[in-house]
Write a protein that holds these residues in place. Structure first.
Motif, PDB file in Angstrom:
ATOM      1  N   SER A 265       0.808  -1.221   0.000  1.00 58.42           N
ATOM      2  CA  SER A 265       0.000   0.000   0.000  1.00 58.42           C
ATOM      3  C   SER A 265       0.837   1.266   0.000  1.00 58.42           C
ATOM      4  O   SER A 265       0.340   2.331   0.298  1.00 58.42           O
ATOM      5  N   VAL A 266       2.131   1.152  -0.300  1.00 49.59           N
ATOM      6  CA  VAL A 266       3.028   2.292  -0.215  1.00 49.59           C
ATOM      7  C   VAL A 266       3.499   2.706  -1.597  1.00 49.59           C
ATOM      8  O   VAL A 266       3.890   1.872  -2.401  1.00 49.59           O
ATOM      9  N   GLN A 267       3.435   3.999  -1.855  1.00 52.21           N
ATOM     10  CA  GLN A 267       4.040   4.521  -3.063  1.00 52.21           C
ATOM     11  C   GLN A 267       5.525   4.702  -2.834  1.00 52.21           C
ATOM     12  O   GLN A 267       6.029   4.524  -1.720  1.00 52.21           O
ATOM     13  N   LEU A 268       6.249   5.055  -3.873  1.00 52.12           N
ATOM     14  CA  LEU A 268       7.700   5.161  -3.744  1.00 52.12           C
ATOM     15  C   LEU A 268       8.066   6.203  -2.707  1.00 52.12           C
ATOM     16  O   LEU A 268       8.876   5.975  -1.835  1.00 52.12           O
ATOM     17  N   THR A 269       7.483   7.344  -2.732  1.00 52.97           N
ATOM     18  CA  THR A 269       7.696   8.359  -1.697  1.00 52.97           C
ATOM     19  C   THR A 269       6.648   9.436  -1.855  1.00 52.97           C
ATOM     20  O   THR A 269       5.912   9.473  -2.828  1.00 52.97           O
ATOM     21  N   ASP A 270       6.586  10.292  -0.883  1.00 51.01           N
ATOM     22  CA  ASP A 270       5.600  11.371  -0.859  1.00 51.01           C
ATOM     23  C   ASP A 270       6.349  12.694  -0.941  1.00 51.01           C
ATOM     24  O   ASP A 270       7.127  13.038  -0.052  1.00 51.01           O
ATOM     25  N   ARG A 271       6.112  13.423  -2.014  1.00 48.15           N
ATOM     26  CA  ARG A 271       6.832  14.687  -2.205  1.00 48.15           C
ATOM     27  C   ARG A 271       6.467  15.722  -1.147  1.00 48.15           C
ATOM     28  O   ARG A 271       7.240  16.634  -0.886  1.00 48.15           O
ATOM     29  N   GLU A 272       5.288  15.574  -0.543  1.00 52.80           N
ATOM     30  CA  GLU A 272       4.911  16.524   0.493  1.00 52.80           C
ATOM     31  C   GLU A 272       5.856  16.439   1.682  1.00 52.80           C
ATOM     32  O   GLU A 272       6.207  17.452   2.288  1.00 52.80           O
ATOM     33  N   ASP A 273       6.279  15.216   2.047  1.00 58.53           N
ATOM     34  CA  ASP A 273       7.233  15.062   3.148  1.00 58.53           C
ATOM     35  C   ASP A 273       8.572  15.692   2.796  1.00 58.53           C
ATOM     36  O   ASP A 273       9.243  16.272   3.650  1.00 58.53           O
ATOM     37  N   ILE A 274       8.982  15.551   1.535  1.00 58.78           N
ATOM     38  CA  ILE A 274      10.267  16.119   1.124  1.00 58.78           C
ATOM     39  C   ILE A 274      10.202  17.638   1.155  1.00 58.78           C
ATOM     40  O   ILE A 274      11.095  18.309   1.686  1.00 58.78           O
ATOM     41  N   LEU A 275       9.139  18.185   0.601  1.00 58.49           N
ATOM     42  CA  LEU A 275       9.005  19.642   0.573  1.00 58.49           C
ATOM     43  C   LEU A 275       8.790  20.209   1.984  1.00 58.49           C
ATOM     44  O   LEU A 275       9.152  21.357   2.248  1.00 58.49           O
ATOM     45  N   ALA A 276       8.220  19.391   2.878  1.00 55.54           N
ATOM     46  CA  ALA A 276       8.047  19.857   4.256  1.00 55.54           C
ATOM     47  C   ALA A 276       9.385  20.115   4.928  1.00 55.54           C
ATOM     48  O   ALA A 276       9.490  20.968   5.820  1.00 55.54           O
ATOM     49  N   LEU A 277      10.423  19.386   4.511  1.00 56.01           N
ATOM     50  CA  LEU A 277      11.749  19.613   5.078  1.00 56.01           C
ATOM     51  C   LEU A 277      12.272  21.006   4.736  1.00 56.01           C
ATOM     52  O   LEU A 277      13.031  21.596   5.509  1.00 56.01           O
ATOM     53  N   VAL A 278      11.900  21.512   3.575  1.00 56.29           N
ATOM     54  CA  VAL A 278      12.309  22.872   3.216  1.00 56.29           C
ATOM     55  C   VAL A 278      11.676  23.875   4.175  1.00 56.29           C
ATOM     56  O   VAL A 278      12.334  24.824   4.642  1.00 56.29           O
ATOM     57  N   GLU A 279      10.405  23.676   4.497  1.00 60.56           N
ATOM     58  CA  GLU A 279       9.746  24.556   5.450  1.00 60.56           C
ATOM     59  C   GLU A 279      10.366  24.420   6.839  1.00 60.56           C
ATOM     60  O   GLU A 279      10.526  25.415   7.562  1.00 60.56           O
ATOM     61  N   ASP A 280      10.723  23.179   7.210  1.00 59.60           N
ATOM     62  CA  ASP A 280      11.379  22.984   8.507  1.00 59.60           C
ATOM     63  C   ASP A 280      12.729  23.688   8.548  1.00 59.60           C
ATOM     64  O   ASP A 280      13.144  24.211   9.594  1.00 59.60           O
ATOM     65  N   THR A 281      13.437  23.684   7.415  1.00 63.64           N
ATOM     66  CA  THR A 281      14.728  24.387   7.359  1.00 63.64           C
ATOM     67  C   THR A 281      14.534  25.877   7.603  1.00 63.64           C
ATOM     68  O   THR A 281      15.283  26.506   8.372  1.00 63.64           O
ATOM     69  N   LYS A 282      13.511  26.465   6.979  1.00 60.55           N
ATOM     70  CA  LYS A 282      13.230  27.884   7.196  1.00 60.55           C
ATOM     71  C   LYS A 282      12.877  28.150   8.658  1.00 60.55           C
ATOM     72  O   LYS A 282      13.308  29.147   9.250  1.00 60.55           O
ATOM     73  N   MET A 283      12.112  27.242   9.259  1.00 58.88           N
ATOM     74  CA  MET A 283      11.711  27.425  10.657  1.00 58.88           C
ATOM     75  C   MET A 283      12.911  27.333  11.591  1.00 58.88           C
ATOM     76  O   MET A 283      12.995  28.066  12.588  1.00 58.88           O
ATOM     77  N   LEU A 284      13.857  26.438  11.294  1.00 56.89           N
ATOM     78  CA  LEU A 284      15.038  26.311  12.138  1.00 56.89           C
ATOM     79  C   LEU A 284      15.903  27.571  12.064  1.00 56.89           C
ATOM     80  O   LEU A 284      16.421  28.044  13.076  1.00 56.89           O
ATOM     81  N   VAL A 285      16.067  28.094  10.846  1.00 53.91           N
ATOM     82  CA  VAL A 285      16.882  29.300  10.682  1.00 53.91           C
ATOM     83  C   VAL A 285      16.245  30.480  11.408  1.00 53.91           C
ATOM     84  O   VAL A 285      16.924  31.235  12.116  1.00 53.91           O
ATOM     85  N   SER A 286      14.938  30.637  11.243  1.00 52.28           N
ATOM     86  CA  SER A 286      14.263  31.748  11.915  1.00 52.28           C
ATOM     87  C   SER A 286      14.134  31.502  13.414  1.00 52.28           C
ATOM     88  O   SER A 286      14.166  32.436  14.215  1.00 52.28           O
ATOM     89  N   GLY A 287      14.019  30.227  13.811  1.00 51.98           N
ATOM     90  CA  GLY A 287      13.889  29.904  15.230  1.00 51.98           C
ATOM     91  C   GLY A 287      15.145  30.202  16.021  1.00 51.98           C
ATOM     92  O   GLY A 287      15.083  30.467  17.226  1.00 51.98           O
ATOM     93  N   ALA A 288      16.315  30.152  15.360  1.00 54.64           N
ATOM     94  CA  ALA A 288      17.565  30.460  16.052  1.00 54.64           C
ATOM     95  C   ALA A 288      17.586  31.907  16.539  1.00 54.64           C
ATOM     96  O   ALA A 288      18.185  32.217  17.572  1.00 54.64           O
ATOM     97  N   ALA A 289      16.937  32.780  15.794  1.00 57.00           N
ATOM     98  CA  ALA A 289      16.898  34.196  16.177  1.00 57.00           C
ATOM     99  C   ALA A 289      15.665  34.534  17.003  1.00 57.00           C
ATOM    100  O   ALA A 289      15.534  35.670  17.463  1.00 57.00           O
ATOM    101  N   SER A 290      14.780  33.556  17.191  1.00 46.00           N
ATOM    102  CA  SER A 290      13.564  33.788  17.968  1.00 46.00           C
ATOM    103  C   SER A 290      13.727  33.202  19.372  1.00 46.00           C
ATOM    104  O   SER A 290      14.831  32.877  19.797  1.00 46.00           O
ATOM    105  N   GLY A 291      12.616  33.037  20.057  1.00 49.93           N
ATOM    106  CA  GLY A 291      12.650  32.503  21.411  1.00 49.93           C
ATOM    107  C   GLY A 291      12.796  31.000  21.430  1.00 49.93           C
ATOM    108  O   GLY A 291      12.724  30.325  20.400  1.00 49.93           O
TER     109      GLY A 291
END
Length: 471
Positions: A265-291
């Motif tokens: 029941s599994v596809q090869l991969t889910d691009r949403e999970d991959i693209l979510a890492l880009v958003e997580d990267t932005k959050m980590l960079v901005s989070g370093a300067a936040s609280g």
């Protein structure tokens, strides 16, 4: 015999220290180079080495003496050790300041967690096994001493000074709680059946836990980064194991045993999970300067995303089949590179947390973020390349189903057909479908993508002409 052996070790280390001091001739930094098998060895400092051995011997015998005293309810030495560690927090510039604030804060998190675990265990042992409280009280003393040392260094390197003041205050509050806890442990060992003392010890342990929670609240972002980095390290180790078993053609069994999901029941991969890492990267960079709250949220989100992505990619690699281990390894290596880049990004975020925008650690954080995005892009390309090869048959079948669905819509429409025919005219077309069904069944069991679609995807136009004739 333990105390005698440790006393002998202390005497030997003291003698070695005297010999080293004599050979140094008043120069504590003198070095000696020894040769082994005719090759020049690395220069060493005998005085520093002897001093370290002697220091370790003293610490070992002190721990043994404290444990022996605590077994009979004598905790005065441990209380004095905690009080001495507390008094040093308000001292001047500590010696040996070589690390950064994040390094000392990370060590504080480790020792505070150890104290929390020991305090929880003391609550349990106070009811089930009071005679073991002495060893646990000794462990609390050792952990607090190390926490106080790291807290003093963290307070000295903290910016602004207000953070350093908060660290010293909370560590001192924790010291008072640890003293009360150790004293109650000694009292309970003297009177194991005293229910009032048991209740007081439990209350002291809870008070210590509350102080620890307040201490760790200021390190919430750092703690989340440490936890996320640990999770990523586990993922990388698991991917290494998967790659090794893939080369041994046992990856499917290993992945299936992890019970992540059903392979069918599994596809090869889910691009949403991959693209979510880009958003997580932005959050980590901005989070370093936040609280710390936002930094903790970003670290937790990135750990969750990489875990989900890794599971899906592993299952996708297993669905390719053991006949193509090279493709499996390429796919797993791609997500492994992403996991490594994420681990480095989390580490850089932890070091840059709370720093100014022009701080060198911020430039390192931005560089780690660029590497992360590059590896995510590479993973997307790898997945697309593998899917183009691995899902040709699936896409051909999906296109065929869509064509049939379209023709059924035409067949069931109320519009009159452009042409008409008889039952005898339908027969030649029907024979072609019977032949195609037989071929499709045999090719479907072959497991080869090229057998499913040997001549390209179906053309809707031909099916539409057949539907027109049937109508």
């Amino acid at each position: 015999m333990t105390i005698l052996d440790q006393t002998k070790t202390l005497a030997e280390s003291t003698l070695q220290m005297l010999y080293a001091a004599k050979e140094g001739g008043g120069n504590p930094k003198v070095t000696t180079a020894t040769t082994a098998h005719g090759r020049q060895a690395t220069p060493t400092t005998p005085i520093a080495e002897a001093a370290q051995l002697m220091r370790e011997a003293v610490e070992d015998i002190m721990v043994t003496l404290n444990e022996a005293a605590s077994e009979v309810g004598l905790v005065g030495g441990m209380v004095d050790s905690i009080a001495e560690a507390m008094s040093k927090l308000d001292g001047g510039t500590p010696p040996g300041v070589e690390g950064s604030f994040v390094d000392y804060q990370t060590n504080m998190v480790k020792h505070s967690k150890a104290i929390a675990v020991t305090a929880q265990e003391m609550m349990t042992k106070s009811v089930t096994c009071p005679e073991e409280l002495g060893g646990l009280a000794s462990q609390v003393t050792v952990d607090y001493g190390q926490l106080a040392v790291q807290g003093r260094l963290a307070a000295h390197t903290a910016e602004p000074e207000e953070i350093g003041f908060q660290i010293r205050t909370r560590v001192q509050d924790l010291g008072h709680g640890c003293i009360f806890l150790v004293q109650k442990a000694g009292a309970l060992q003297a009177t194991p059946s005293d229910s009032f003392t048991k209740r007081e010890l439990i209350e002291c342990a809870r008070a210590v836990s509350l102080v620890l929670s307040a201490l760790q609240a200021g390190n919430k972002g750092t703690q989340a980064c440490i936890t996320a980095a640990s999770a990523v390290s586990g993922i990388i180790a698991d991917l290494d194991t998967t790659i090794m078993l893939t080369l041994q053609e046992k990856a499917a069994d290993y992945i299936a045993s992890s019970q992540v999901a059903e392979l069918s029941s599994v596809q090869l991969t889910d691009r949403e999970d991959i693209l979510a890492l880009v958003e997580d990267t932005k959050m980590l960079v901005s989070g370093a300067a936040s609280g710390p709250e936002r930094l903790a949220q970003a670290a937790q989100s990135s750990a969750k995303t990489i875990t989900q992505l890794t599971d899906v990619v592993k299952l996708g690699a297993a669905s390719i089949g053991s006949d193509d281990p090279e493709t499996q390894v390429v796919l797993i290596n791609a997500v492994k590179d992403v996991a490594k880049a994420l681990g480095e990004l989390i580490s850089a975020t932890k070091c840059a947390a709370g720093k100014a925008a022009d701080d060198p650690s911020m430039y390192q954080l931005k560089g780690a973020a660029k590497v992360m995005v590059t590896n995510v892009t590479s993973l997307l390309k790898t997945v697309k390349a593998v899917e183009d090869e691995a899902t040709r048959g699936t896409r051909a079948l999906e296109a065929t189903i869509e064509c049939i669905r379209q023709e059924l819509t035409v067949f069931q429409s109320k519009e009159p057909p452009a042409k008409s025919t008889t039952a005898r005219g339908v027969h030649p077309h029907d024979q072609g479908h019977h032949h195609g069904d037989g071929q499709g069944g045999r090719r479907g069991h072959s497991g080869q993508q090229e057998d499913i679609n040997p001549h390209g995807q179906p053309q809707p136009q031909g099916h539409r002409r057949h539907a027109d004739h049937v109508q």
